[in-house]
Design a protein around this motif. Structure first.
Motif, mmCIF file in Angstrom:
data_model
loop_
_atom_site.group_PDB
_atom_site.id
_atom_site.type_symbol
_atom_site.label_atom_id
_atom_site.label_comp_id
_atom_site.label_asym_id
_atom_site.label_seq_id
_atom_site.Cartn_x
_atom_site.Cartn_y
_atom_site.Cartn_z
ATOM 1 N N LEU A 190 -52.028 -9.894 -11.008
ATOM 2 C CA LEU A 190 -51.298 -8.727 -10.506
ATOM 3 C C LEU A 190 -50.511 -9.063 -9.244
ATOM 4 O O LEU A 190 -49.330 -8.701 -9.115
ATOM 5 N N ILE A 191 -51.151 -9.740 -8.307
ATOM 6 C CA ILE A 191 -50.470 -10.083 -7.051
ATOM 7 C C ILE A 191 -49.290 -11.010 -7.312
ATOM 8 O O ILE A 191 -48.186 -10.808 -6.775
ATOM 9 N N LEU A 192 -49.502 -12.031 -8.137
ATOM 10 C CA LEU A 192 -48.421 -12.968 -8.447
ATOM 11 C C LEU A 192 -47.286 -12.267 -9.189
ATOM 12 O O LEU A 192 -46.106 -12.421 -8.827
ATOM 13 N N GLY A 193 -47.642 -11.510 -10.212
ATOM 14 C CA GLY A 193 -46.615 -10.856 -11.034
ATOM 15 C C GLY A 193 -45.775 -9.865 -10.245
ATOM 16 O O GLY A 193 -44.540 -9.895 -10.279
ATOM 17 N N ILE A 194 -46.453 -8.977 -9.517
ATOM 18 C CA ILE A 194 -45.731 -7.961 -8.739
ATOM 19 C C ILE A 194 -44.954 -8.621 -7.602
ATOM 20 O O ILE A 194 -43.829 -8.212 -7.284
ATOM 21 N N GLY A 195 -45.540 -9.649 -7.001
ATOM 22 C CA GLY A 195 -44.852 -10.353 -5.919
ATOM 23 C C GLY A 195 -43.560 -11.003 -6.397
ATOM 24 O O GLY A 195 -42.528 -10.923 -5.722
ATOM 25 N N LEU A 196 -43.599 -11.655 -7.567
ATOM 26 C CA LEU A 196 -42.384 -12.268 -8.117
ATOM 27 C C LEU A 196 -41.342 -11.214 -8.466
ATOM 28 O O LEU A 196 -40.132 -11.422 -8.257
ATOM 29 N N LEU A 197 -41.792 -10.082 -9.003
ATOM 30 C CA LEU A 197 -40.857 -8.996 -9.310
ATOM 31 C C LEU A 197 -40.168 -8.496 -8.042
ATOM 32 O O LEU A 197 -38.959 -8.226 -8.048
ATOM 33 N N TRP A 198 -40.932 -8.361 -6.958
ATOM 34 C CA TRP A 198 -40.341 -7.907 -5.694
ATOM 35 C C TRP A 198 -39.306 -8.912 -5.183
ATOM 36 O O TRP A 198 -38.190 -8.525 -4.788
ATOM 37 N N LEU A 199 -39.645 -10.196 -5.181
ATOM 38 C CA LEU A 199 -38.724 -11.205 -4.674
ATOM 39 C C LEU A 199 -37.464 -11.284 -5.529
ATOM 40 O O LEU A 199 -36.362 -11.486 -4.996
ATOM 41 N N GLU A 200 -37.610 -11.130 -6.828
ATOM 42 C CA GLU A 200 -36.430 -11.119 -7.710
ATOM 43 C C GLU A 200 -35.568 -9.884 -7.445
ATOM 44 O O GLU A 200 -34.329 -9.967 -7.416
ATOM 45 N N TYR A 201 -36.224 -8.750 -7.245
ATOM 46 C CA TYR A 201 -35.492 -7.531 -6.891
ATOM 47 C C TYR A 201 -34.713 -7.732 -5.593
ATOM 48 O O TYR A 201 -33.539 -7.350 -5.482
ATOM 49 N N ARG A 202 -35.350 -8.350 -4.609
ATOM 50 C CA ARG A 202 -34.700 -8.584 -3.329
ATOM 51 C C ARG A 202 -33.531 -9.565 -3.482
ATOM 52 O O ARG A 202 -32.472 -9.403 -2.854
ATOM 53 N N ARG A 203 -33.702 -10.578 -4.305
ATOM 54 C CA ARG A 203 -32.611 -11.531 -4.530
ATOM 55 C C ARG A 203 -31.398 -10.834 -5.118
ATOM 56 O O ARG A 203 -30.259 -11.030 -4.658
ATOM 57 N N ARG A 204 -31.626 -10.015 -6.138
ATOM 58 C CA ARG A 204 -30.521 -9.286 -6.771
ATOM 59 C C ARG A 204 -29.890 -8.289 -5.807
ATOM 60 O O ARG A 204 -28.660 -8.130 -5.774
ATOM 61 N N SER A 205 -30.738 -7.617 -5.023
ATOM 62 C CA SER A 205 -30.235 -6.624 -4.076
ATOM 63 C C SER A 205 -29.364 -7.266 -3.010
ATOM 64 O O SER A 205 -28.276 -6.763 -2.677
ATOM 65 N N LEU A 206 -29.815 -8.402 -2.460
ATOM 66 C CA LEU A 206 -29.035 -9.085 -1.430
ATOM 67 C C LEU A 206 -27.759 -9.688 -2.001
ATOM 68 O O LEU A 206 -26.702 -9.685 -1.349
ATOM 69 N N LYS A 207 -27.847 -10.175 -3.245
ATOM 70 C CA LYS A 207 -26.660 -10.723 -3.899
ATOM 71 C C LYS A 207 -25.610 -9.637 -4.103
ATOM 72 O O LYS A 207 -24.409 -9.864 -3.905
ATOM 73 N N ALA A 208 -26.071 -8.430 -4.482
ATOM 74 C CA ALA A 208 -25.149 -7.318 -4.681
ATOM 75 C C ALA A 208 -24.445 -6.930 -3.376
ATOM 76 O O ALA A 208 -23.322 -6.408 -3.390
ATOM 77 N N LYS A 209 -25.104 -7.202 -2.243
ATOM 78 C CA LYS A 209 -24.510 -6.900 -0.937
ATOM 79 C C LYS A 209 -23.660 -8.061 -0.416
ATOM 80 O O LYS A 209 -23.136 -8.000 0.702
ATOM 81 N N GLY A 210 -23.562 -9.108 -1.226
ATOM 82 C CA GLY A 210 -22.741 -10.240 -0.827
ATOM 83 C C GLY A 210 -23.430 -11.255 0.053
ATOM 84 O O GLY A 210 -22.771 -12.045 0.728
ATOM 85 N N GLU A 211 -24.767 -11.272 0.047
ATOM 86 C CA GLU A 211 -25.500 -12.219 0.892
ATOM 87 C C GLU A 211 -25.973 -13.403 0.063
ATOM 88 O O GLU A 211 -26.608 -13.240 -0.990
ATOM 89 N N TYR A 212 -25.683 -14.605 0.559
ATOM 90 C CA TYR A 212 -26.074 -15.824 -0.120
ATOM 91 C C TYR A 212 -26.739 -16.776 0.885
ATOM 92 O O TYR A 212 -27.028 -16.383 2.015
ATOM 93 N N PHE A 213 -26.946 -18.007 0.486
ATOM 94 C CA PHE A 213 -27.693 -18.945 1.335
ATOM 95 C C PHE A 213 -27.042 -19.133 2.702
ATOM 96 O O PHE A 213 -27.717 -19.149 3.724
#
Length: 469
Positions: A190-213
């Protein structure tokens, strides 16, 4: 009595404040102990020499071998190139676009393989930074990604974890490192699965705002500690193939598993009851001994596989020994502080209030450990403080109620790995420094994957175990 309680609260607030402002816990803890003692009316010098120092020494005596061998093992895995090879291999399996899961899995393998948490943080940052650069993922997600792999499910949830957070409950509940396997695996998934989902959500969210490396919003405010090579040893050897780097990690698990379930139970340990050995039983030390033998066996394997590079290995031993000192004495200082708090008369009122809240042993253990871990900013420190003060009563209560000590071991360990990562946590501060980021840039994701998600999962598991009996 009210003045004494106020002193305890004030000392805790001061400890949090000093830790958050960067004062080493090894200095802050004795200062806060004095504050607690002054308000309680207890003698300062006697409390320091007869309460604080024996508690500190006791923790060092119990767990220094694990800290020492874990740090040495981590450095040897680095200088041999095994750690970097594992990262490259895992990235090859998942693909460069899967930088987030690759970083989590690599960090988790190292942590579950017995390498000290802080060593993994230093080792993983330059590797994660390169993976994130190739995948063009905002670097502000690096601390949260590493944290998910080292500060959560592999540290406390997975049965057999060689980390000290999984050993401490065994010392109080007479259990082993594989205790509560079913509950632990469920929690880890549960911790691993939900944690990965959160990080993927954050990656997509930041990408949508134009933020990259290399976006301005994600730039570092200072160089990471690993950047100059002074804090992260450089790999000087190269593993011969893709299998060898994983063998030491597998050795830790295999030896730990074999000792816990097969070898130790078949040996005669009756001599432990003699006064010379403190009149203990196998259950009092089995978890610690099994993990220690696993790490020592893995170090031995690394030496055998790289014997012709003895000079590099010798340097790794020296560096690992140095790296082990600050973490264990920092934690031990918190233990000393907890012992001082537990020694004052006002603490008895707090203890009686905890046991008078009407909850069962499992809930009482989880809540108490969560609070102390949060207050001290340390999972191992908070859990040791709570169990040193209440462990015997909790065990007796659990036995009277018919509560499984193995399940209580697992959920207590997992509870320690929740509130321990509040912003003042030494582990959080260290990780952010290693990554060269501020709390504003990196803590949101650390807090979500190491605090919010694990705490929620533990609450759900406690509710499920209580309802299902």
């Amino acid at each position: 009595m009210l003045l004494g309680i106020f002193g305890i609260i004030l000392s805790l607030v001061l400890l949090i404040t000093l830790a958050y402002r960067g004062m080493p816990v090894i200095i802050a803890a004795p200062i806060c102990s004095v504050v607690c003692v002054v308000f309680s009316g207890a003698p300062i010098l006697a409390s320091y020499t007869e309460v604080y120092m024996p508690a500190l020494a006791g923790f060092v005596g119990d767990f220094f071998p694990v800290f020492l061998t874990g740090a040495i093992f981590g450095i040897l895995m680095t200088v041999t190139g095994y750690a970097e090879a594992i990262a490259r291999i895992v990235t090859g399996w998942i693909g460069s676009k899967g930088a987030i899961p690759a970083t989590v899995i690599t960090s988790a393998l190292m942590t579950y393989g017995g390498i000290s948490l802080f060593v993994v943080a230093f080792v993983m940052y330059p590797l994660a930074r390169e993976m994130f650069r190739v995948a063009n993922i905002p670097r502000r997600l690096i601390p949260g990604t590493i944290a998910l792999g080292i500060f959560t499910f592999t540290m406390t949830a997975l049965p057999g974890s060689p980390q000290v957070q999984n050993i401490i409950p065994a010392q109080h509940f007479a259990t082993g490192s594989f205790a509560g396997a079913g509950v632990g695996i469920t929690g880890a998934v549960l911790i691993l699965g939900i944690g990965l989902l959160w990080l993927e959500y954050r990656r997509r969210s930041l990408k949508a705002k134009g933020e990259y490396f290399d976006s301005k919003e994600s730039e570092k405010v200072s160089g990471g500690m690993a950047d100059d090579g002074a804090s992260a040893p450089v790999a000087v050897l190269a593993p011969p193939n893709n299998v060898v780097p994983f063998l030491p990690l597998a050795t830790v698990f295999a030896v730990n598993f074999a000792c816990t379930l097969f070898i130790f139970p078949r040996l005669d340990w009756s001599y432990l009851e003699e006064d010379t050995f403190g009149g203990i039983g196998l259950d009092d030390r089995a978890g610690l001994w099994a993990v220690l033998l696993g790490i020592v066996a893995a170090i031995g394997l690394v030496i055998v596989l790289n014997f012709r590079h003895r000079q590099e290995l010798k340097t790794g031993f020296y560096e690992g020994a140095k790296r082990s000192l600050l973490p264990i004495f920092s934690t031990a200082s918190e233990i000393g502080y907890g012992a001082v708090v537990a020694s004052v008369a006002a603490f008895a009122v707090i203890r009686d209030s905890i046991f008078g809240m009407g909850a069962n042993a499992l809930v009482t253990s989880v809540v108490t450990v969560s609070i102390t871990a949060g207050l001290t900013g340390s999972s191992s420190g908070g859990m040791t403080i709570a169990l040193n003060a209440l462990g015997g009563d909790l065990r007796a209560m659990a036995e009277d109620e018919g509560t499984s000590l193995e399940i209580m071991h697992r959920l207590t360990a997992m509870a320690a790995g929740g509130l321990d990562t509040l912003p003042h946590s030494g582990a959080v501060i260290t990780l952010l420094i290693v990554c060269g980021l501020t709390h504003r840039q990196g803590y949101k994701d650390i807090g979500m994957v190491t605090l919010a998600i694990p705490t929620t999962v533990v609450a759900l598991l406690v509710a499920g175990v209580t309802l299902l009996g």
